[in-house]
Design a protein around this motif. Sequence first.
Motif, short mmCIF file in Angstrom:
data_model
loop_
_atom_site.label_atom_id
_atom_site.label_comp_id
_atom_site.label_asym_id
_atom_site.label_seq_id
_atom_site.Cartn_x
_atom_site.Cartn_y
_atom_site.Cartn_z
N GLU A 200 0.84 -1.19 0.00
CA GLU A 200 0.00 0.00 0.00
C GLU A 200 0.88 1.25 0.00
N THR A 201 0.89 1.97 -1.11
CA THR A 201 1.71 3.17 -1.24
C THR A 201 1.13 4.04 -2.35
N ILE A 202 1.49 5.31 -2.36
CA ILE A 202 1.05 6.21 -3.44
C ILE A 202 2.25 6.72 -4.23
N THR A 203 3.44 6.22 -3.91
CA THR A 203 4.64 6.52 -4.70
C THR A 203 5.31 5.19 -5.04
N SER A 249 6.43 9.59 -0.03
CA SER A 249 7.81 9.35 0.39
C SER A 249 7.93 9.34 1.91
N LEU A 250 7.26 10.27 2.57
CA LEU A 250 7.30 10.30 4.03
C LEU A 250 6.65 9.05 4.63
N ARG A 251 5.61 8.59 3.99
CA ARG A 251 4.90 7.40 4.49
C ARG A 251 5.77 6.15 4.35
N ASP A 252 6.62 6.12 3.31
CA ASP A 252 7.43 4.94 3.04
C ASP A 252 8.83 5.03 3.61
N ASP A 253 9.14 6.10 4.34
CA ASP A 253 10.53 6.29 4.76
C ASP A 253 11.01 5.23 5.74
N GLY A 254 10.10 4.44 6.29
CA GLY A 254 10.50 3.35 7.15
C GLY A 254 11.31 2.29 6.44
#
Length: 407
Positions: A200-203, A249-254
């Motif tokens: 689940e991502t938008i990038t 990008s902020l959401r996936d930075d993990g």
Amino acid sequence: MLFAAALGVVLVMYGLSALWWLFEVVVLSRDWRSDGEFEWGLEDVQVRILTVDAEPVVQGTVDTVPDAVDDVHVIAEKPMQIAGATVHVVPDSFECAATNKGRALEWASRTLSCEREYVCYLDEDTLVTDFTGMPDADIVQFTEQPIYTGSWLAWCCEVFRVGYQFEQFGFHRLRYPLYAWGGGVAIRSSLEDQLGWDVETITEDTNFVWRAAREHDVTFRVVDTRFRNQAPPSLKTMFRQRRRWISGSLRDDGLLPLSYRPLYFTRVFAWACSPAIPLALLVSLFMPGTVALPSVLGSLSTLLGVVLVAYMCCGLWAYQMRPLLWPAFALATPIAVVLHAIGAAWGVLSPVREFEVTEKVAPTTIESVHPSLENGDVAAHNGTGRLLSDRKDRSEEADTEQPLIQE
């Protein structure tokens, strides 16, 4: 003093980001070109184009794919007829963790067979130029050159962004390339088979690259093709696009290791707060006595202002802009910086969680504002000698070429 302190923090953070950019461009980008000829030819590439239902836009993209690429697929949400490609419609019954574009990517990955070395993903509005082969890398990023579609300010911001993206030439030396988007991205088919897109991502592009870097020792290369894609047709559209980029990008930075996160967060902060640099320049030049602005901050803001103009100049160089236009773009740099940052700041303060398709215009609209595309003056060749004006002839064949496949 409080204003000066806050401004000082912003300028220092942006200064660190600018130093990293210079390090990437000057040091890390050495030997960015592949040695010798491309190791893989166009016959080793399968092209996939994702869209919702933008049939005229997609037709323009398919028409610029070189004839040597004979394996072209369009993955759509609604039926359409596209000459020169096989159209697949993602069934409503298909379910996975990914949503929107990611869902279509995952369906294509599971459903479509690929016997080629690479799967090359193109945005629905990409006009392919100078595509002659592939370097031997797991992930290949093709550079972009957005074209004007109705908003001069949005297009000016794109020139600025393209200049900043010169840092991509140094990404092959990083374990984790900092992003992948725009133009086109090719992925080794075996790598895609291992990872898939079911997250689940938008990038999606950047998420895939980060997952690949985390789980495999992947290689990354940039090919300077300058594929043409569309600049946002309005500032509102551009703001929403940037908001989605920074939110995803902020959401996936993990996915990034701890050693990369200070660098990444510094860059995000610098992007969102970059309008402070033109503001500091104005204050130091025209209102020096109105705030307690130490001279060192005034000097730093001037130096960073030069860096911003350098970003714009890199974009102008990439566009091969006429020298007479360079002063005008240099003067417009503060405006571009502010507008380019609005969407980023919006994404930091109010992240978006849903994918929103960036508005595109039809090829006929592109040709009306870029008549030079029809005579090739913009170097709009696709590697086979065919010009973009051939789209009209090929689109008339849409009813007689590749069939629509309802999966």
